[in-house]
Scaffold this active site. Structure first.
Site, PDB file in Angstrom:
ATOM      1  N   LYS A 194      44.551 -31.433 -63.392  1.00 37.54           N
ATOM      2  CA  LYS A 194      43.650 -32.407 -63.203  1.00 37.54           C
ATOM      3  C   LYS A 194      43.867 -33.304 -62.001  1.00 37.54           C
ATOM      4  O   LYS A 194      44.795 -33.680 -62.254  1.00 37.54           O
ATOM      5  CB  LYS A 194      43.519 -33.288 -64.517  1.00 37.54           C
ATOM      6  CG  LYS A 194      42.571 -34.391 -64.425  1.00 37.54           C
ATOM      7  CD  LYS A 194      42.284 -35.191 -65.790  1.00 37.54           C
ATOM      8  CE  LYS A 194      41.180 -36.230 -65.373  1.00 37.54           C
ATOM      9  NZ  LYS A 194      40.778 -36.905 -66.479  1.00 37.54           N
ATOM     10  N   ARG A 204      32.632 -42.506 -64.534  1.00 38.00           N
ATOM     11  CA  ARG A 204      33.229 -43.909 -64.904  1.00 38.00           C
ATOM     12  C   ARG A 204      32.170 -45.199 -64.913  1.00 38.00           C
ATOM     13  O   ARG A 204      32.139 -45.805 -65.520  1.00 38.00           O
ATOM     14  CB  ARG A 204      34.493 -44.347 -63.839  1.00 38.00           C
ATOM     15  CG  ARG A 204      35.529 -43.451 -63.953  1.00 38.00           C
ATOM     16  CD  ARG A 204      36.534 -43.589 -63.026  1.00 38.00           C
ATOM     17  NE  ARG A 204      37.764 -42.618 -62.742  1.00 38.00           N
ATOM     18  CZ  ARG A 204      38.624 -42.482 -61.865  1.00 38.00           C
ATOM     19  NH1 ARG A 204      38.615 -43.387 -60.875  1.00 38.00           N
ATOM     20  NH2 ARG A 204      39.369 -41.287 -61.950  1.00 38.00           N
ATOM     21  N   GLU A 232      52.291 -27.235 -64.196  1.00 38.27           N
ATOM     22  CA  GLU A 232      51.482 -27.989 -65.324  1.00 38.27           C
ATOM     23  C   GLU A 232      51.064 -26.634 -66.081  1.00 38.27           C
ATOM     24  O   GLU A 232      51.297 -26.921 -67.500  1.00 38.27           O
ATOM     25  CB  GLU A 232      50.297 -28.626 -64.579  1.00 38.27           C
ATOM     26  CG  GLU A 232      50.529 -29.989 -64.003  1.00 38.27           C
ATOM     27  CD  GLU A 232      51.031 -31.071 -64.844  1.00 38.27           C
ATOM     28  OE1 GLU A 232      51.007 -30.811 -66.204  1.00 38.27           O
ATOM     29  OE2 GLU A 232      51.363 -32.272 -64.442  1.00 38.27           O
ATOM     30  N   LYS A 247      40.145 -29.029 -62.948  1.00 39.11           N
ATOM     31  CA  LYS A 247      39.277 -30.182 -62.854  1.00 39.11           C
ATOM     32  C   LYS A 247      39.330 -31.028 -61.752  1.00 39.11           C
ATOM     33  O   LYS A 247      40.504 -31.353 -61.340  1.00 39.11           O
ATOM     34  CB  LYS A 247      39.089 -30.928 -64.063  1.00 39.11           C
ATOM     35  CG  LYS A 247      38.350 -32.249 -64.178  1.00 39.11           C
ATOM     36  CD  LYS A 247      38.364 -33.105 -65.309  1.00 39.11           C
ATOM     37  CE  LYS A 247      37.704 -34.167 -65.255  1.00 39.11           C
ATOM     38  NZ  LYS A 247      37.878 -35.388 -66.125  1.00 39.11           N
ATOM     39  N   SER A 273      31.040 -34.900 -62.835  1.00 38.37           N
ATOM     40  CA  SER A 273      29.988 -35.773 -62.554  1.00 38.37           C
ATOM     41  C   SER A 273      29.512 -35.794 -61.146  1.00 38.37           C
ATOM     42  O   SER A 273      28.305 -35.975 -60.654  1.00 38.37           O
ATOM     43  CB  SER A 273      30.402 -37.233 -63.215  1.00 38.37           C
ATOM     44  OG  SER A 273      31.357 -37.883 -62.720  1.00 38.37           O
ATOM     45  N   TYR A 312      27.406 -30.605 -66.537  1.00 36.57           N
ATOM     46  CA  TYR A 312      25.986 -31.327 -67.026  1.00 36.57           C
ATOM     47  C   TYR A 312      25.002 -30.517 -66.722  1.00 36.57           C
ATOM     48  O   TYR A 312      23.768 -31.148 -67.086  1.00 36.57           O
ATOM     49  CB  TYR A 312      26.169 -32.606 -66.145  1.00 36.57           C
ATOM     50  CG  TYR A 312      27.301 -33.626 -66.257  1.00 36.57           C
ATOM     51  CD1 TYR A 312      27.342 -34.159 -67.376  1.00 36.57           C
ATOM     52  CD2 TYR A 312      28.480 -33.529 -65.463  1.00 36.57           C
ATOM     53  CE1 TYR A 312      28.873 -35.162 -67.779  1.00 36.57           C
ATOM     54  CE2 TYR A 312      29.706 -34.114 -65.856  1.00 36.57           C
ATOM     55  CZ  TYR A 312      29.715 -34.857 -66.947  1.00 36.57           C
ATOM     56  OH  TYR A 312      30.935 -35.528 -67.099  1.00 36.57           O
TER      57      TYR A 312
HETATM   58  C1  PBG Z   1      38.893 -39.416 -68.655  1.00 36.76           C
HETATM   59  C2  PBG Z   1      38.196 -38.607 -68.133  1.00 36.76           C
HETATM   60  C3  PBG Z   1      37.716 -38.492 -66.772  1.00 36.76           C
HETATM   61  C4  PBG Z   1      36.662 -37.648 -66.796  1.00 36.76           C
HETATM   62  C5  PBG Z   1      36.732 -36.542 -68.185  1.00 36.76           C
HETATM   63  N1  PBG Z   1      37.762 -37.395 -68.960  1.00 36.76           N
HETATM   64  C6  PBG Z   1      37.404 -39.408 -65.681  1.00 36.76           C
HETATM   65  C7  PBG Z   1      38.875 -39.878 -65.377  1.00 36.76           C
HETATM   66  O1  PBG Z   1      39.864 -39.234 -65.420  1.00 36.76           O
HETATM   67  O2  PBG Z   1      38.941 -40.933 -64.492  1.00 36.76           O
HETATM   68  C8  PBG Z   1      35.738 -36.948 -65.778  1.00 36.76           C
HETATM   69  C9  PBG Z   1      34.708 -36.316 -65.956  1.00 36.76           C
HETATM   70  C10 PBG Z   1      33.676 -36.240 -64.965  1.00 36.76           C
HETATM   71  O3  PBG Z   1      33.659 -37.009 -63.975  1.00 36.76           O
HETATM   72  O4  PBG Z   1      32.385 -35.625 -64.915  1.00 36.76           O
HETATM   73  N2  PBG Z   1      40.177 -39.325 -69.197  1.00 36.76           N
END
Ligand code: PBG
Length: 325
Positions: A194, A204, A232, A247, A273, A312
């Site tokens: 991630k 957010r 990881e 991600k 997102s 999404y």
């Molecule tokens: C939080 C989390 C995030 C996302 C999924 N879980 C945001 C972050 O790490 O700040 C992001 C998902 C997205 O942007 O669609 N732990």
């Protein structure tokens, strides 16, 4: 010419015969945003077509999706500031609306697959995924909180928990805790690689969960790094993860392929997102054909090696497939 590759592109039937990658609604997990209350459906300003639902309407949304063949959901709660604190205590309050909603979804749709998010950010007054002390994110102290959160989610009926926090050692810690508490059947989809990404901003917004200070670079990975993803992944593999996630997805297709080539575990990718919002924004201006851009993006994620896609676009994709059929 002996070889004329264009021959295999000459008609739709032949093209479809030799397609190497095919998307199915079964590949998808649909992320859903949940809010407290009744009869609430609030669009996320930076994600047109995506809503924050109260539980009653979320159940209707799940029902619609199931009818379209989308059967897996990752549910994220948006909490008001008044419910947040330094220790994310609301995350394991058994009466909190998030855990109640998970129970409701599983009661109404036992065959649906429900995934939950394990990280402190929606419940944290600091807006970080871990416990903040003097500007530092504490690793091992955070694990204890994530543990309580995971057990509460498992008790509510989660089929898969998704640790998205990027603390070291969390997969092994959570696996052991789940097993010791009778939840050996609960799966872990680890957010393995991630990255500290600009593409999370609309998410957010949806959760009002942006960090109050600093950024997430001491725990999320540096976008410059490729080989580090193997470290990881090896840890998560040995700590008992059932799925390895990359991600975001589109800017990290190389990392998806890397994990696919090195590990036998199923690889998932989170089409985040910002990746959704970019296509929706360009399409609304007429700069892109949104539908084609969506299909091409999703296909590329699968071609890169992801067998599970969190997106999404899942419901929209399912609608298109139904209309084609
Ligand atoms: C939080 C989390 C995030 C996302 C999924 N879980 C945001 C972050 O790490 O700040 C992001 C998902 C997205 O942007 O669609 N732990």
């Amino acid at each position: 010419m002996l070889r004329r590759p264009r021959r295999n592109r000459k008609s739709r039937v032949i093209r479809e015969m030799m397609e190497e990658t095919r998307l199915s609604v079964k590949d998808f997990i649909f992320p859903l945003f949940l809010i407290d209350g009744l009869n609430q459906k609030v669009e996320v300003a930076s994600m047109p077509g995506i809503y924050r639902w109260s539980t009653d309407l979320l159940l209707k949304e799940v029902e619609e999706c199931m009818a379209l063949g989308v059967r897996a959901f990752d549910i994220f709660p948006a909490y008001p500031e008044s419910k947040k604190d330094k220790f994310a205590k609301e995350s394991y309050n058994p009466d909190t609306f998030y855990l109640k909603a998970i129970r409701e979804v599983k009661r109404n749709f036992p065959e649906a697959c429900v995934m939950t998010d394990v990280a402190m950010d929606p419940y944290s007054s600091d807006g970080h995924d871990g416990l903040v002390d003097n500007g530092k994110i504490l690793n091992d102290e955070t694990l204890e909180i994530l543990g309580k959160m995971s057990l509460a989610q498992a008790a509510a009926g989660a089929d898969i928990i998704g640790p998205s926090d990027m603390m070291d050692g969390r997969v092994g810690y959570l696996r052991r805790l789940l097993d010791e508490n009778g939840f050996s059947e609960v799966s872990i989809m680890s957010y393995t690689a991630k990255y500290a990404s600009a593409f999370y901003n609309p998410f957010r917004d949806a959760l009002d969960s942006a960090p109050k200070s600093g950024d997430k670079k001491t725990y999320q990975m540096d976008p410059a790094n490729f080989r580090e993803a193997l470290i990881e992944a090896e840890l998560d593999y040995h700590e008992g993860a059932d799925f390895l996630m990359v991600k975001p997805a589109l800017a990290y297709l190389d990392v998806i392929r890397l994990l696919k080539d090195h590990f036998e575990l199923p690889i998932s990718a989170y089409n985040v997102s910002g990746e959704y919002s970019m296509i929706m924004a360009a399409a609304s201006k007429g700069w892109l054909d949104g539908e084609r851009a969506m299909l091409e993006s999703l296909l590329s994620i699968k071609r890169a090696g992801a067998s599970v896609i969190l997106s999404y676009f899942a419901k929209e994709f399912a609608r298109l497939k139904r209309d084609e059929a």
